[in-house]
Motif scaffolding. Sequence first.
Motif, PDB file in Angstrom:
ATOM      1  N   GLU A 282       0.828  -1.213   0.000  1.00 43.44           N
ATOM      2  CA  GLU A 282       0.000   0.000   0.000  1.00 43.44           C
ATOM      3  C   GLU A 282       0.854   1.250   0.000  1.00 43.44           C
ATOM      4  O   GLU A 282       0.607   2.204  -0.754  1.00 43.44           O
ATOM      5  CB  GLU A 282      -0.915  -0.006   1.222  1.00 43.44           C
TER       6      GLU A 282
ATOM      7  N   ILE B 231       2.580   2.132  -3.506  1.00 39.20           N
ATOM      8  CA  ILE B 231       1.767   2.502  -4.669  1.00 39.20           C
ATOM      9  C   ILE B 231       1.611   4.016  -4.750  1.00 39.20           C
ATOM     10  O   ILE B 231       1.313   4.682  -3.762  1.00 39.20           O
ATOM     11  CB  ILE B 231       0.391   1.820  -4.606  1.00 39.20           C
TER      12      ILE B 231
ATOM     13  N   THR C 197       2.260   4.256 -10.449  1.00 40.73           N
ATOM     14  CA  THR C 197       2.427   2.798 -10.458  1.00 40.73           C
ATOM     15  C   THR C 197       1.598   2.170 -11.571  1.00 40.73           C
ATOM     16  O   THR C 197       0.385   2.351 -11.627  1.00 40.73           O
ATOM     17  CB  THR C 197       2.017   2.185  -9.111  1.00 40.73           C
TER      18      THR C 197
ATOM     19  N   PHE D 230       2.613  -4.297 -10.725  1.00 42.75           N
ATOM     20  CA  PHE D 230       3.154  -4.965  -9.549  1.00 42.75           C
ATOM     21  C   PHE D 230       3.608  -6.338 -10.018  1.00 42.75           C
ATOM     22  O   PHE D 230       2.805  -7.130 -10.515  1.00 42.75           O
ATOM     23  CB  PHE D 230       2.092  -5.091  -8.455  1.00 42.75           C
TER      24      PHE D 230
ATOM     25  N   LEU E 285      -4.573  -4.263  -3.901  1.00 37.38           N
ATOM     26  CA  LEU E 285      -4.603  -3.987  -5.338  1.00 37.38           C
ATOM     27  C   LEU E 285      -6.009  -3.669  -5.835  1.00 37.38           C
ATOM     28  O   LEU E 285      -6.178  -2.889  -6.778  1.00 37.38           O
ATOM     29  CB  LEU E 285      -4.015  -5.175  -6.097  1.00 37.38           C
TER      30      LEU E 285
ATOM     31  N   HIS F 250      -6.706  -0.023  -5.964  1.00 39.93           N
ATOM     32  CA  HIS F 250      -5.893   0.816  -6.863  1.00 39.93           C
ATOM     33  C   HIS F 250      -6.063   0.314  -8.298  1.00 39.93           C
ATOM     34  O   HIS F 250      -5.224  -0.428  -8.826  1.00 39.93           O
ATOM     35  CB  HIS F 250      -4.423   0.761  -6.437  1.00 39.93           C
TER      36      HIS F 250
ATOM     37  N   VAL G  25      -3.295  -0.115 -11.169  1.00 40.84           N
ATOM     38  CA  VAL G  25      -2.156  -1.028 -11.042  1.00 40.84           C
ATOM     39  C   VAL G  25      -2.492  -2.386 -11.657  1.00 40.84           C
ATOM     40  O   VAL G  25      -3.479  -3.020 -11.291  1.00 40.84           O
ATOM     41  CB  VAL G  25      -1.758  -1.216  -9.562  1.00 40.84           C
TER      42      VAL G  25
END
Length: 400
Positions: free
Chosen positions: A158, A161, A165, A168, A193, A196, A199
């Motif tokens: 967390e 990010i 970003t 990952f 994830l 977000h 990402v």
Amino acid sequence: MAFLSDTLARVKPSPTIAVTNKARELKEAGRDVIGLGAGEPDFDTPDNIKAAAIAAINSGKTKYTAVDGIPELKKAICAKFERENGLKYSPSQITVGSGGKQVLYNALVATLNPGDEVIIPAPYWVSYPDMVLLAGGTPVFVTGPMETGYKITAEQLEAAITPKTKWFIFNSPSNPSGAGYSHDELKALTDVLMRHPQVWIMSDDMYEHLVFGDFKFVTPAQVEPGLYDRTLTCNGVSKAYAMTGWRIGYAGGPEALIKAIGKVQSQSTSNPCSVSQCAAVEALNGPQDYIRDSRVAFERRRDLVVKALNECPGINCPTPEGAFYVYPSIAGCIGKTSAGGAVIADDEAFASALLEETGVAVVFGSAFGLSPNFRVSYATSDAQLTEACARIKTFCEGLK
């Protein structure tokens, strides 16, 4: 005007390949060398797979194929993903490359722009950061220390990010540590994830079948179906079927991304080897006994190496969940001097002195982004591993 590109200046040669080459050179010069640097099974490719390749040659399957894989192989890959991972892909969502590394690199080239960030847990496979750099991105490292089993936490992810970003990169079981994330550990990461949506997840599952004891392998899109549309699930036949030299990797993902990867491949290497693709069809569709048998051998070797290294003064070697690597700490060796007079200032000095004085080749930890450690590949015979560990113990006992 400089001849070489500025981008190339940002990239290092692969340390694992360098160690393997150095060990080979010393062997050719007559030295008694045990190489523990190469990341490939020492077993031969199963006979049924070799027979499928021979049949492909004899039937004339030696021409160009579709750029990103023959239909038969894509169908076999789709069946594998559904059978083993509960992931449903259509052939248009599958790409096949010349090894897993090409698939990862193609995806990064197809998606990264200057300023884009890629989160990479450390310790990491040596090629991840440099592939990101070659593709114009910026690697961002998140360290999973030995105390957490070389795994990162949801809180660390967390915090790493940012609005920049884009990817990952997730690798479990891991090269170099062998660390594997349980379902619950991975669910904690996928929960982050999900918050977000910019990402994307690149899951490198190359060591999927090399897991030991009660550990159960899971992959991100399997744990969190909500990430399916922004996950590239990557795999290959090299580790699972002892097919490193055949160079076949593959991935499943969103169709638009797969098309972009194919576009990159069409203007670089074009199709993977036709004969290797036919062999890979047999690997995925044929008998799977080899995987079970090799897993048993690797687990035995893991236990042998962990026990032996933990008997070496100054070394602390955790027991990994999978792959065929261990990643011991040598914190207790730093600052000492070897019997041959080498000062062990860091893990690179340790690995160098170990090779020069004992003929055992390992890869130093700083190459993987976490020190002071070294990586041992136990993908070699029990006898070689026993002898190598005995030499390492003698070396450590000689440190003053």
